[in-house]
Design an enzyme around this catalytic site. Structure first.
Site, PDB file in Angstrom:
ATOM      1  CG  HIS A 138      -0.399  -0.008   2.529  1.00  0.00           C
ATOM      2  ND1 HIS A 138      -1.102   0.405   3.650  1.00  0.00           N
ATOM      3  CD2 HIS A 138       0.831  -0.376   2.985  1.00  0.00           C
ATOM      4  CE1 HIS A 138      -0.342   0.284   4.719  1.00  0.00           C
ATOM      5  NE2 HIS A 138       0.822  -0.186   4.347  1.00  0.00           N
ATOM      6  CG  HIS A 139       3.875   2.136   2.319  1.00  0.00           C
ATOM      7  ND1 HIS A 139       3.048   3.024   2.987  1.00  0.00           N
ATOM      8  CD2 HIS A 139       4.241   1.205   3.244  1.00  0.00           C
ATOM      9  CE1 HIS A 139       2.923   2.638   4.245  1.00  0.00           C
ATOM     10  NE2 HIS A 139       3.637   1.542   4.433  1.00  0.00           N
ATOM     11  CB  CYS A 140       3.987   0.721  -4.402  1.00  0.00           C
ATOM     12  SG  CYS A 140       4.769   0.931  -6.023  1.00  0.00           S
TER      13      CYS A 140
END
Length: 332
Positions: free
Chosen positions: A139-141
């Site tokens: 979810h950080h990309c």
């Protein structure tokens, strides 16, 4: 039609996993905070409990350049051909010294397989009512930037493929990982068809104020929040979110880094609290007849694999998920 989508047999669970999900750098992975064998261990616990068999799980295919370019910029994908760039995303400094061909094989290929697994799990959730990718949840990309151990935007890709190939119009993301899901949030700023509920520790990485513009229901927590406070806030906000918005499918980012003593999450939820959390999310979806796809996301202690396996088995025990139908044996 993408090769990431394919039909599965009637006797298979909509549980997606490939033995090559796991990361190995000749032993260097042991010095990283992440348990690089977490995904294998989850499946092994389920096998040992006779909950599944190797034949009953679904093996995904690797997301290739064609698939990745539906979300990622050419510039970003090209940057992954430099080991130094991958080292920053993976937070493994030793990768700077490793030839990129080995980095591709040992780290990025497993991540591409997990990305393919997330996309496939989205399709299976529509068909079976639920699906779990034993991996994914990066979810950080976003489409043009990786970080926080996340090299590919599998959540964005999962949703875009559902909209392109399965006529899905409205999607809800419920992100219960300890960290803000800033990657897909940046991708879906200004997209009303994607409703985001994100519940996270506000004091830790990534503290991305720009990405927060995409969050429709923001639940910010302080340090060391325990079960009672966590579950009350989660239940209240999830119910409110589903009154605000009616999704065709719910993408559940089920990070276990909320666990007490997790080195990065800094919350204090117990293993029982995590099992209860997952049970409630699946319960609400079943009550409202909303398909749900679960991704395992963050969780950095070795014991989290056992907790995830226990949670999956609990979902079955509670009647919230069910496996393949038992074949009827005809009497002679």
């Amino acid at each position: 039609m993408t090769s990431l989508y394919f039909d599965i047999r009637d006797d298979q669970w909509p549980i997606v996993y490939h033995e090559k999900y796991n990361v190995s750098f000749g032993g260097f992975e042991k010095f990283h905070v992440f348990d690089a064998q977490k995904w294998h261990n989850i499946i092994q616990f389920l096998l040992d409990a006779n909950f599944i068999t190797k034949d009953s799980i679904v093996k995904p295919v690797e997301a290739k350049d064609f698939d990745l370019k539906t979300v990622h910029t050419k510039r970003y994908l090209k940057s992954l051909k430099w080991s130094a760039r991958v080292a920053v995303i993976a937070e493994v400094p030793i990768l700077v010294c490793i030839p990129n061909i080995l980095v591709q094989r040992a780290y990025l290929k497993p991540m591409r397989l997990q990305t393919g697994g997330s996309v496939l799990a989205g399709k299976l959730a529509l068909e079976r009512g639920w699906a779990i990718n034993v991996g994914g949840g990066f979810h950080h990309c976003s489409g043009d930037k990786g970080g926080g151990f996340c090299p590919y935007a599998d959540i964005t890709m999962l949703i875009k493929y559902l909209m392109a190939y399965k006529s899905v119009q409205n999607v809800m993301i419920v992100d219960l990982d300890a960290h803000q899901g800033n990657g897909y949030e940046r991708d879906f700023i200004g997209v009303p068809e994607v409703y985001i509920m994100d519940m996270y520790n506000k004091h830790i990485y990534p503290r991305d104020s720009h990405a927060k513009q995409a969050i429709r229901r923001k639940v910010e927590l302080g340090y060391l929040v325990e079960d009672t406070e966590y579950l009350i806030k989660m239940k209240k906000n999830l119910k409110a979110a589903l009154k605000d918005f009616t999704p065709d499918i719910l993408v559940y980012n089920a990070g276990t880094d909320i666990l007490e003593s997790d080195p990065l999450g800094h919350l204090s939820v117990t293993d029982v609290g995590i099992v209860h959390r997952d049970q409630f999310v699946f319960y609400v979806c079943k009550e409202l007849n909303i398909p749900i796809v679960m991704l395992t996301s963050g969780g950095y202690l070795k014991k989290t694999a056992r907790i995830i396996a226990d949670s999956i088995m609990n979902l079955s025990a509670q009647g919230l998920i069910s496996g393949p139908p038992t074949p009827i044996i005809q009497s002679k």
